[in-house]
Design a protein around this motif. Sequence first.
Motif, PDB file in Angstrom:
ATOM      1  N   PHE A 131       0.828  -1.207   0.000  1.00 48.76           N
ATOM      2  CA  PHE A 131       0.000   0.000   0.000  1.00 48.76           C
ATOM      3  C   PHE A 131       0.864   1.260   0.000  1.00 48.76           C
ATOM      4  CE2 PHE A 131      -3.431  -2.614   2.268  1.00 48.76           C
ATOM      5  CZ  PHE A 131      -4.078  -2.905   1.081  1.00 48.76           C
ATOM      6  N   THR A 132       1.936   1.243   0.792  1.00 47.27           N
ATOM      7  CA  THR A 132       2.820   2.404   0.872  1.00 47.27           C
ATOM      8  C   THR A 132       3.504   2.671  -0.461  1.00 47.27           C
ATOM      9  OG1 THR A 132       3.186   2.077   3.233  1.00 47.27           O
ATOM     10  CG2 THR A 132       4.862   3.355   2.039  1.00 47.27           C
ATOM     11  N   LYS A 133       4.039   1.626  -1.093  1.00 44.04           N
ATOM     12  CA  LYS A 133       4.709   1.809  -2.383  1.00 44.04           C
ATOM     13  C   LYS A 133       3.734   2.317  -3.435  1.00 44.04           C
ATOM     14  CE  LYS A 133       8.497  -1.461  -1.812  1.00 44.04           C
ATOM     15  NZ  LYS A 133       9.142  -2.680  -2.340  1.00 44.04           N
ATOM     16  N   ALA A 134       2.542   1.750  -3.470  1.00 46.70           N
ATOM     17  CA  ALA A 134       1.538   2.187  -4.446  1.00 46.70           C
ATOM     18  C   ALA A 134       1.122   3.635  -4.173  1.00 46.70           C
ATOM     19  CB  ALA A 134       0.330   1.266  -4.410  1.00 46.70           C
ATOM     20  N   ARG A 135       0.891   3.968  -2.920  1.00 42.74           N
ATOM     21  CA  ARG A 135       0.500   5.334  -2.556  1.00 42.74           C
ATOM     22  C   ARG A 135       1.598   6.322  -2.928  1.00 42.74           C
ATOM     23  NH1 ARG A 135      -1.395   4.168   1.950  1.00 42.74           N
ATOM     24  NH2 ARG A 135       0.501   4.270   3.172  1.00 42.74           N
ATOM     25  N   ASN A 136       2.852   5.952  -2.682  1.00 43.42           N
ATOM     26  CA  ASN A 136       3.967   6.829  -3.042  1.00 43.42           C
ATOM     27  C   ASN A 136       4.058   7.050  -4.547  1.00 43.42           C
ATOM     28  OD1 ASN A 136       4.644   7.133  -0.357  1.00 43.42           O
ATOM     29  ND2 ASN A 136       6.298   5.631  -0.412  1.00 43.42           N
ATOM     30  N   ALA A 137       3.549   6.095  -5.314  1.00 46.83           N
ATOM     31  CA  ALA A 137       3.538   6.222  -6.769  1.00 46.83           C
ATOM     32  C   ALA A 137       2.262   6.916  -7.266  1.00 46.83           C
ATOM     33  CB  ALA A 137       3.664   4.841  -7.418  1.00 46.83           C
ATOM     34  N   GLY A 138       1.355   7.237  -6.341  1.00 43.12           N
ATOM     35  CA  GLY A 138       0.152   7.968  -6.710  1.00 43.12           C
ATOM     36  C   GLY A 138      -1.081   7.116  -6.928  1.00 43.12           C
ATOM     37  N   TYR A 139      -1.072   5.877  -6.436  1.00 41.25           N
ATOM     38  CA  TYR A 139      -2.204   4.978  -6.627  1.00 41.25           C
ATOM     39  C   TYR A 139      -2.764   4.535  -5.279  1.00 41.25           C
ATOM     40  CZ  TYR A 139      -0.501   4.815 -11.390  1.00 41.25           C
ATOM     41  OH  TYR A 139      -0.087   5.164 -12.648  1.00 41.25           O
ATOM     42  N   ASP A 140      -4.059   4.721  -5.088  1.00 42.20           N
ATOM     43  CA  ASP A 140      -4.733   4.247  -3.887  1.00 42.20           C
ATOM     44  C   ASP A 140      -5.339   2.892  -4.211  1.00 42.20           C
ATOM     45  OD1 ASP A 140      -6.253   3.674  -1.669  1.00 42.20           O
ATOM     46  OD2 ASP A 140      -7.565   5.412  -1.860  1.00 42.20           O
ATOM     47  N   ILE A 141      -4.741   1.851  -3.697  1.00 38.81           N
ATOM     48  CA  ILE A 141      -5.221   0.496  -3.961  1.00 38.81           C
ATOM     49  C   ILE A 141      -5.775  -0.144  -2.693  1.00 38.81           C
ATOM     50  CG2 ILE A 141      -3.728   0.123  -5.970  1.00 38.81           C
ATOM     51  CD1 ILE A 141      -1.891  -1.524  -4.029  1.00 38.81           C
ATOM     52  N   SER A 142      -6.166   0.680  -1.735  1.00 39.17           N
ATOM     53  CA  SER A 142      -6.652   0.154  -0.452  1.00 39.17           C
ATOM     54  C   SER A 142      -7.862  -0.762  -0.634  1.00 39.17           C
ATOM     55  CB  SER A 142      -6.977   1.295   0.513  1.00 39.17           C
ATOM     56  OG  SER A 142      -7.908   2.195  -0.067  1.00 39.17           O
ATOM     57  N   GLY A 143      -8.638  -0.551  -1.688  1.00 39.78           N
ATOM     58  CA  GLY A 143      -9.781  -1.419  -1.953  1.00 39.78           C
ATOM     59  C   GLY A 143      -9.392  -2.851  -2.289  1.00 39.78           C
ATOM     60  N   LEU A 144      -8.115  -3.073  -2.564  1.00 36.24           N
ATOM     61  CA  LEU A 144      -7.628  -4.420  -2.885  1.00 36.24           C
ATOM     62  C   LEU A 144      -7.319  -5.267  -1.660  1.00 36.24           C
ATOM     63  CD1 LEU A 144      -5.021  -3.881  -5.759  1.00 36.24           C
ATOM     64  CD2 LEU A 144      -7.320  -4.829  -5.943  1.00 36.24           C
ATOM     65  N   ALA A 145      -7.451  -4.694  -0.471  1.00 35.76           N
ATOM     66  CA  ALA A 145      -7.028  -5.404   0.746  1.00 35.76           C
ATOM     67  C   ALA A 145      -7.590  -6.823   0.844  1.00 35.76           C
ATOM     68  CB  ALA A 145      -7.373  -4.591   1.989  1.00 35.76           C
ATOM     69  N   PRO A 146      -8.904  -7.045   0.638  1.00 34.17           N
ATOM     70  CA  PRO A 146      -9.404  -8.433   0.748  1.00 34.17           C
ATOM     71  C   PRO A 146      -8.791  -9.363  -0.303  1.00 34.17           C
ATOM     72  CG  PRO A 146     -11.224  -6.862   0.816  1.00 34.17           C
ATOM     73  CD  PRO A 146      -9.990  -6.093   0.440  1.00 34.17           C
ATOM     74  N   ARG A 147      -8.635  -8.856  -1.491  1.00 27.90           N
ATOM     75  CA  ARG A 147      -8.077  -9.719  -2.547  1.00 27.90           C
ATOM     76  C   ARG A 147      -6.592  -9.990  -2.291  1.00 27.90           C
ATOM     77  NH1 ARG A 147      -8.670  -9.118  -8.965  1.00 27.90           N
ATOM     78  NH2 ARG A 147      -7.924 -11.197  -9.434  1.00 27.90           N
ATOM     79  N   MET A 148      -5.875  -9.009  -1.782  1.00 31.25           N
ATOM     80  CA  MET A 148      -4.460  -9.227  -1.442  1.00 31.25           C
ATOM     81  C   MET A 148      -4.346 -10.250  -0.316  1.00 31.25           C
ATOM     82  SD  MET A 148      -3.027  -5.318  -1.827  1.00 31.25           S
ATOM     83  CE  MET A 148      -1.613  -5.625  -0.825  1.00 31.25           C
ATOM     84  N   ALA A 149      -5.231 -10.183   0.656  1.00 30.31           N
ATOM     85  CA  ALA A 149      -5.217 -11.157   1.753  1.00 30.31           C
ATOM     86  C   ALA A 149      -5.464 -12.556   1.212  1.00 30.31           C
ATOM     87  CB  ALA A 149      -6.265 -10.792   2.800  1.00 30.31           C
ATOM     88  N   GLN A 150      -6.343 -12.667   0.233  1.00 28.86           N
ATOM     89  CA  GLN A 150      -6.612 -13.970  -0.390  1.00 28.86           C
ATOM     90  C   GLN A 150      -5.380 -14.480  -1.128  1.00 28.86           C
ATOM     91  OE1 GLN A 150      -9.468 -15.903  -0.029  1.00 28.86           O
ATOM     92  NE2 GLN A 150      -8.070 -17.401  -0.887  1.00 28.86           N
TER      93      GLN A 150
END
Length: 156
Positions: A131-150
């Motif tokens: 999440f930190t790397k994506a945010r630093n690149a300008g992308y909010d991918i927080s909605g992916l949390a459940p899929r990343m956990a899977q």
Amino acid sequence: MAAAPLLDPERTSMDIRKIDDNISVAPQISVEDVAEAARLGFKTLVANRPDHEEPGQPAMADIEAAAREQGLEWVYMPVESGNITDDDVNRFAPMIRDAEKPVLAFCRSGTRCTVLWALSSARNTSANEIFTKARNAGYDISGLAPRMAQQAADNS
């Protein structure tokens, strides 16, 4: 001896977003951008956008020809926007692991590439780091949390 090219996305007209030392992402690039990507030190160019996704988009065959002319490895791995499947992630993970680095991946906005990277990275990297790397690149991918956990659970 010539100086090595600088991998400095700040010194280009392309909208290159560095995720980490191995991969950067970008919105659609042009044929002309390929030489700049090579000058910046990228070794592999990955297209995650299907041909003909929208009118006026450069043909992937033309970008591929320019990449090969510049000595870049070329990977065409089209993924449908908003519909990244587990199969897509399963193809992306080994490709990115084995690609000559650094990699520049592109799609319409860079988001698809970031999502593919995040989901494949979730197998061996903490969600917070991703999440930190994506945010630093300008992308909010927080909605992916459940899929990343899977993805992390499937890999354990």
